[in-house]
Design an enzyme around this catalytic site. Structure first.
Site, mmCIF file in Angstrom:
data_model
loop_
_atom_site.group_PDB
_atom_site.id
_atom_site.type_symbol
_atom_site.label_atom_id
_atom_site.label_comp_id
_atom_site.label_asym_id
_atom_site.label_seq_id
_atom_site.Cartn_x
_atom_site.Cartn_y
_atom_site.Cartn_z
ATOM 1 N N TYR A 1 1.815 -33.226 -37.886
ATOM 2 C CA TYR A 1 2.064 -32.278 -36.793
ATOM 3 C C TYR A 1 3.503 -32.374 -36.277
ATOM 4 O O TYR A 1 4.214 -31.373 -36.203
ATOM 5 C CB TYR A 1 1.084 -32.537 -35.642
ATOM 6 N N ASP B 1 -4.863 -15.138 -42.249
ATOM 7 C CA ASP B 1 -4.665 -16.546 -42.574
ATOM 8 C C ASP B 1 -3.190 -16.681 -42.939
ATOM 9 O O ASP B 1 -2.756 -16.198 -43.989
ATOM 10 C CB ASP B 1 -5.557 -16.950 -43.746
#
Length: 319
Positions: free
Chosen positions: A176, A83
């Site tokens: 984003y 992660d």
């Protein structure tokens, strides 16, 4: 005189193209580390480079992704759960990579892991909506790079950062695009900092590709969840059915989506194996013919084309 200049240009172009064909040797003893290998570009890259002969160290987010990748590749490929937003996990992974590569160092680092986050008008969002894309797409990428950098420097290898056309042109509101703009900045400063160490840094800018990341159903679901939490004032400004109308318009003017993910992997391959890798790679028909050219045009033209098919607000002056 003109003929001599024309001949010179032709020879120069031929030599320039030939330069890109020169490749490294001894792939079999070179290690590469790839993030985001559960699906999409990372998954295909891990499979492709495993077949090519590289010693692939593939980072997956899930156990299921790791198992599926192992089942589809050779015994040489190794996986690790990672992660990129977990600093301790990143440190442990870097130590594992160091133990695996030994004195050879790490030839290639491909920072591919990324998330889309919520795509919605900016005034619908909170800072938390921006945080997830930044944590994964930017800070995760930076942290992985910093932890792997000594190993890449040892091998005088390659670093490949997967950005997006969203790092060149703001197509939608949300975290984003700003996260990818930041990746572009980090990539450029890193490239210059690493030049004296013999480390080559490249950035890949894919267009719109059909992957799990760009699943329209998931994007709409996230957008609807945000809509439900909006204040009555904002809902009045945009009007009931705004999302449905937006979807209907998009249905009439569908954006081109690339299906062939290997277009991006081919860019990764060139960046890894060419003696003269490019600093930037553009992947996808839409990116090459529309998005990147548009990013170079005046803002007034960008705004006109991008706002052309936007749904009109019901009452933008409502308070």
């Amino acid at each position: 005189m003109i003929l001599w200049m024309l001949a010179f240009l032709i020879i120069f172009c031929l030599l320039w193209n030939c330069k890109g064909l020169l490749r490294i040797a001894d792939i079999d003893d070179k290690y590469i580390f790839i993030t985001g290998c559960d699906t999409g570009f990372g998954n295909l890259a891990a499979k492709t480079f495993d077949k090519k002969g590289f010693r692939v160290l593939a980072a997956c987010l899930t156990e299921s992704g790791s198992r599926a990748l192992k089942a589809a590749t050779s015994g040489k490929l190794q996986t690790v759960l990672l992660d990129v937003t977990d600093p301790d996990n990143v440190k442990r992974t870097a130590q594992w990579v160091k133990d695996e590569v030994g004195e050879k160092g790490l030839w290639g680092l491909i920072n591919n892991a990324g998330v889309l986050g919520v795509l919605a008008p900016t005034d619908w969002l909170t800072v938390e909506h921006f945080r997830e894309p930044f944590e994964v797409n930017l800070f995760g990428l930076i942290n992985v790079t910093l932890n792997m950098l000594p190993l890449v420097k040892k091998a005088q290898g390659r670093i490949i950062n997967v950005s997006s056309i969203g790092g060149r042109l703001a197509i939608s509101g949300g975290g984003y695009t700003p996260s990818k703009y930041a990746v572009e900045g980090f990539n450029d400063s890193l490239r210059r900092d690493m030049k004296e160490f013999g480390v080559k840094v490249s950035c890949i800018e894919p267009g719109l590709f059909k992957t799990g990341l760009t699943d329209p159903a998931k994007a709409t679901e996230k957008k609807m969840a945000v809509w439900k939490q909006l204040s009555p004032d904002i809902k009045q400004q945009y009007g009931d059915g705004y999302i449905e109308k937006s979807l209907a318009k998009k249905g009439k003017h569908k954006l081109f989506q690339n299906i062939d993910l290997s277009l991006v992997v081919k860019c990764m391959d060139h960046a890894l194996t060419s003696l003269f890798p490019q600093t930037h790679y553009i992947a996808g028909v839409d990116a090459k013919t529309f998005w990147i050219p548009l990013s170079l045009m005046p803002a007034v033209l960008q705004d006109f084309l991008l706002l052309k098919h936007k749904v009109k607000l019901a009452d933008p002056k409502a308070v």
